[in-house]
Design a protein around this motif. Structure first.
Motif, short mmCIF file in Angstrom:
data_model
loop_
_atom_site.label_atom_id
_atom_site.label_comp_id
_atom_site.label_asym_id
_atom_site.label_seq_id
_atom_site.Cartn_x
_atom_site.Cartn_y
_atom_site.Cartn_z
N SER A 67 0.84 -1.21 0.00
CA SER A 67 0.00 0.00 0.00
C SER A 67 0.87 1.25 0.00
O SER A 67 0.55 2.24 -0.67
CB SER A 67 -0.94 0.00 1.22
OG SER A 67 -1.86 -1.05 1.16
N HIS A 71 1.01 3.99 -3.16
CA HIS A 71 0.25 5.19 -2.81
C HIS A 71 0.36 6.24 -3.92
O HIS A 71 1.46 6.49 -4.44
CB HIS A 71 0.74 5.77 -1.49
CG HIS A 71 -0.22 6.73 -0.87
ND1 HIS A 71 -0.33 8.05 -1.29
CD2 HIS A 71 -1.13 6.56 0.11
CE1 HIS A 71 -1.26 8.65 -0.57
NE2 HIS A 71 -1.76 7.77 0.28
N PRO A 72 -0.77 6.87 -4.30
CA PRO A 72 -0.74 7.86 -5.39
C PRO A 72 0.24 9.01 -5.18
O PRO A 72 0.75 9.57 -6.16
CB PRO A 72 -2.19 8.38 -5.41
CG PRO A 72 -2.99 7.25 -4.85
CD PRO A 72 -2.13 6.61 -3.81
N ARG A 83 0.62 6.72 -13.47
CA ARG A 83 -0.33 7.15 -12.42
C ARG A 83 -1.58 6.28 -12.46
O ARG A 83 -2.09 5.86 -11.42
CB ARG A 83 -0.68 8.62 -12.60
CG ARG A 83 0.47 9.58 -12.32
CD ARG A 83 -0.04 10.99 -12.05
NE ARG A 83 -0.84 11.51 -13.17
CZ ARG A 83 -0.35 12.17 -14.20
NH1 ARG A 83 0.97 12.40 -14.27
NH2 ARG A 83 -1.12 12.62 -15.16
N GLU A 84 -2.11 6.04 -13.66
CA GLU A 84 -3.28 5.18 -13.79
C GLU A 84 -2.98 3.76 -13.34
O GLU A 84 -3.80 3.09 -12.71
CB GLU A 84 -3.78 5.19 -15.23
CG GLU A 84 -4.34 6.53 -15.69
CD GLU A 84 -4.76 6.50 -17.14
OE1 GLU A 84 -4.52 5.47 -17.81
OE2 GLU A 84 -5.34 7.50 -17.62
N SER A 86 -0.82 2.87 -11.10
CA SER A 86 -0.73 2.81 -9.63
C SER A 86 -2.12 2.74 -9.00
O SER A 86 -2.33 2.03 -8.02
CB SER A 86 0.03 4.03 -9.10
OG SER A 86 -0.73 5.21 -9.21
N LEU A 87 -3.08 3.47 -9.57
CA LEU A 87 -4.45 3.43 -9.05
C LEU A 87 -5.07 2.05 -9.25
O LEU A 87 -5.74 1.53 -8.36
CB LEU A 87 -5.30 4.50 -9.72
CG LEU A 87 -4.93 5.96 -9.40
CD1 LEU A 87 -5.77 6.91 -10.24
CD2 LEU A 87 -5.12 6.25 -7.92
N ASP A 88 -4.86 1.46 -10.43
CA ASP A 88 -5.41 0.14 -10.72
C ASP A 88 -4.81 -0.91 -9.79
O ASP A 88 -5.53 -1.76 -9.24
CB ASP A 88 -5.14 -0.24 -12.17
CG ASP A 88 -5.97 0.57 -13.15
OD1 ASP A 88 -6.98 1.15 -12.72
OD2 ASP A 88 -5.60 0.62 -14.34
N ALA A 90 -3.39 -0.41 -6.85
CA ALA A 90 -3.81 -0.16 -5.46
C ALA A 90 -5.23 -0.67 -5.24
O ALA A 90 -5.55 -1.25 -4.19
CB ALA A 90 -3.72 1.32 -5.15
N SER A 91 -6.11 -0.47 -6.24
CA SER A 91 -7.48 -0.93 -6.13
C SER A 91 -7.54 -2.45 -6.05
O SER A 91 -8.27 -3.01 -5.20
CB SER A 91 -8.29 -0.43 -7.33
OG SER A 91 -9.61 -0.94 -7.30
#
Length: 204
Positions: A67, A71-72, A83-84, A86-88, A90-91
Motif C-alpha cells: 500500500s 500510494h498515489p 499514475r493510472e 498505480s491506481l489500478d 492499489a485498487s
C-alpha cells in the motif's frame, strides 16, 4: 530470486523498457511501476501460496508494504500511464486484501479459482436455527430499547441478562466454527501438498 508467481508462471516484462525484470512492483532495470501479470491471482499478488490457511500477520504486513509503495502520492511526478497503473494496482490490492483476510471469502475465491464454483451459483444459506436465534436476539434488542423509558430496573436487568447469554452463545458457536474451518483448511492444504509431491494425502 524475487519473482511474482502467476497461474501461467509467465516472466515479467517491463512495459517501459521491455526488459525482463526481477522486480515484483518496480522494474529492476528502469524503475517504472510494473503492470500486473496476466492471470495473476490474489494469493500471488501477496506472493503467498494458494492455500486456505494463511499467516494473517504476514498478509497484513505485506499489505501495508505494498500500500505504501503504490500510494498515489508516490506518482505525482510520474507519467499519466504510470499514475493510472498505480491506481489500478492499489485498487486490486485492496480487493485482494478484503477477500484473503476473511476465511469465508477466501474459501469462495479459491473454489472459484479452482473451477469448483460456477458464475451465478447460489451461495449456501444460513441454517434456519441460526436465523431463528438472530431473529430472537433482534426482538430482545427492540425490547431493551423500548424498555429504557418505561420498564423497571428489574426488567432491564433481565433483558440485559438475556442479551449477555445470547452473546456468549454466539461466541461459543463462532469458536467452534473457526476450529472446524481450521481443520478443513489443514486437510485441503495437506491434500494439495501431497498432490504436488505425487503422494496420497494422509487423513488426520
Amino acid at each position: 530470486m524475487n519473482t511474482v508467481p502467476t497461474s501461467a508462471e509467465a516472466p515479467l516484462v517491463c512495459w517501459n523498457c521491455h526488459e525482463r525484470t526481477l522486480g515484483t512492483v518496480f522494474c529492476s532495470s528502469c524503475g517504472k511501476l510494473l503492470e500486473l501479470p496476466q492471470g495473476i491471482d490474489y494469493f500471488a499478488l501477496f506472493e503467498m501460496p494458494r492455500r486456505l490457511w494463511i499467516d494473517m500477520s504476514s498478509l497484513e504486513q505485506k499489505f501495508l508494504q505494498l500500500s505504501w509503495k503504490l500510494h498515489p502520492d508516490n506518482f505525482v511526478l510520474a507519467g499519466e500511464y504510470e499514475r493510472e497503473l498505480s491506481l489500478d494496482r492499489a485498487s486490486q490490492l485492496n480487493d485482494a486484501y478484503r477477500v484473503l483476510r476473511d476465511p469465508i471469502s477466501r474459501v469462495e475465491y479459491l473454489l472459484a479459482r479452482e473451477g469448483m464454483r460456477k458464475e451465478g451459483e447460489h451461495k449456501q444459506q444460513a441454517p434456519p436455527e441460526l436465523l431463528e436465534e438472530v431473529f430472537e436476539l433482534n426482538e430482545w434488542l427492540d425490547e431493551l430499547r423500548g424498555a429504557r423509558q418505561t420498564s423497571s430496573n428489574g426488567e432491564m436487568t433481565a433483558l440485559r441478562g438475556k442479551l449477555e447469554a445470547a452473546r456468549k452463545n454466539f461466541e461459543e458457536k463462532l469458536r467452534a466454527v473457526d476450529a472446524e474451518l481450521d481443520g478443513v483448511f489443514g486437510q485441503w492444504d495437506a491434500a494439495l501438498d501431497a498432490g504436488a509431491r505425487g503422494q496420497p494425502a494422509t487423513r488426520s
